[in-house]
Design an enzyme around this catalytic site. Structure first.
Site, PDB file in Angstrom:
ATOM      1  N   GLY A 297       0.800  -1.224   0.000  1.00  0.00           N
ATOM      2  CA  GLY A 297       0.000   0.000   0.000  1.00  0.00           C
ATOM      3  C   GLY A 297       0.823   1.260   0.000  1.00  0.00           C
ATOM      4  N   LYS A 298       2.037   1.207  -0.583  1.00  0.00           N
ATOM      5  CA  LYS A 298       2.943   2.353  -0.508  1.00  0.00           C
ATOM      6  C   LYS A 298       3.075   3.100  -1.832  1.00  0.00           C
ATOM      7  CE  LYS A 298       5.737  -0.072   2.964  1.00  0.00           C
ATOM      8  NZ  LYS A 298       7.082  -0.637   3.280  1.00  0.00           N
ATOM      9  N   VAL A 299       3.160   2.382  -2.946  1.00  0.00           N
ATOM     10  CA  VAL A 299       3.450   2.994  -4.244  1.00  0.00           C
ATOM     11  C   VAL A 299       2.440   2.508  -5.271  1.00  0.00           C
ATOM     12  CG1 VAL A 299       5.138   3.194  -6.113  1.00  0.00           C
ATOM     13  CG2 VAL A 299       5.923   3.174  -3.739  1.00  0.00           C
TER      14      VAL A 299
END
Length: 341
Positions: A297-299
């Site tokens: 769920g970061k990039v």
């Protein structure tokens, strides 16, 4: 300095100036090639897209011996031309290499085939084919110790302490071509999550040792994370421009998760570019793909690109392309240091 040492510390590393070279025709031609040439072209266009997207704040992540190798001026120009809004770096880059040179010292062209025992006897440190005067590095360490002893003895984020370093250079620096000084003047926060792993660590050890039993300055790494999270909350969208990997890469990616964990969810990083020599097969973070970061769920995966190549070659091309596109001219001055307070 002995004649032998003076001979070895003679030819200085010169920093490349992206302003002097319009590399756009070369980078565009590389887009019609294959392999890393085509990847580099896409990375350059994505970094340019970050700058053209005025809602997007850019976080620059730096790891590796970049400034000692001649890339310091590139980052100075990125800061001064509003091409970066926050920096996450290793401590060695900020202290041992940038602050070190701002004190009037230099890095020198050497050889990877030098006799390291001889270098040790001469107080010369080696980074592959680059030489550094150990005696001058110790003066850099001592400057950090003196600065720490002059400040109020309390916990500081690395961003806050580096801001004090910038203020020191504004008064005492020997050159204006410094990332620490440029960021201080532009309101661009610099974070070093592993700040003690460099000359700053030696200086702070000396400070705390000498003040045993008295109030001492210390570093608050959790506050680093909180402050960078606040920077992300101040932005509508964000993009990552990563040179190398390691702690800076993960720290910057993680702020999306941190924002969600404190009940202030934000979008994943909209853009991500990484220039690296690491690959993904050993499961280490430096080479982990940006697509992998999406599983955390970061990039986001729509505008990400990795380039496998050494930074002294790839960074001037990617940054130079974006500089000469000049979309930075319409970007706002964000001064994200204010979001950290």
């Amino acid at each position: 300095m002995t004649p032998i040492k003076a001979e070895l510390l003679r030819d200085t590393i010169e920093h490349i100036d992206i302003k002097a070279h319009d590399v756009r025709p070369l980078v565009r031609a590389m887009g019609h090639m294959a392999f890393q040439a085509r990847n580099l072209h896409r990375a350059a266009t994505l970094y340019d897209a970050m700058l053209e997207d005025t809602d997007c704040g850019v976080i620059l992540c730096l790891a590796g011996s970049l400034f000692s190798a001649g890339l310091k001026q590139v980052v100075v120009d990125l800061v001064r031309h509003r091409m970066v809004d926050a920096i996450v770096s290793t401590g060695a880059l900020i202290v041992d290499q940038d602050f070190f040179e701002a004190l009037g010292f230099r890095h020198y062209r050497g050889s990877p085939h030098a006799d390291d025992n001889t270098l040790r006897e001469l107080h010369i440190d080696r980074i592959y084919d680059t030489f550094i005067d150990e005696d001058e590095l110790r003066e850099c360490d001592a400057t950090i110790a003196r600065l720490a002893s002059e400040l109020e003895p309390r916990p500081y984020s690395s961003r806050e302490f580096i801001g004090e370093m910038g203020a020191y250079l504004a008064r005492h620096g020997k050159t204006r071509e410094s990332v620490v000084l440029a960021a201080h003047e532009a309101g661009v926060p610099i974070f070093c999550p592993a700040f003690s792993d460099c000359s700053a660590g030696f200086g702070l050890v000396h400070h705390q040792w000498s003040r045993e039993g008295k109030p001492r300055l210390s570093l608050d790494s959790a506050r680093d994370f909180l402050e960078l999270t606040r920077c992300r909350l101040a932005l509508k969208d964000s993009g990552l421009f990563m040179v190398g990997g390691g702690v800076p890469k993960n720290f910057a990616q993680d702020v999306v998760v941190a924002a969600d964990f404190v009940g202030q969810p934000v979008a994943m990083h909209k853009y991500a570019v990484q220039l690296t020599v690491a690959d993904e097969r050993d499961g280490a973070l430096s080479g982990s793909t940006l697509r992998e970061a999406s599983s955390w769920g970061k990039v986001a995966t729509t505008a990400e690109q990795m380039v496998y190549g050494e930074a002294t070659v790839t960074l001037p091309l990617v940054a130079g392309y974006a500089f000469h596109q000049r979309h930075w001219e319409a970007r706002p001055e964000r001064r994200l240091v204010a979001a950290c307070q």
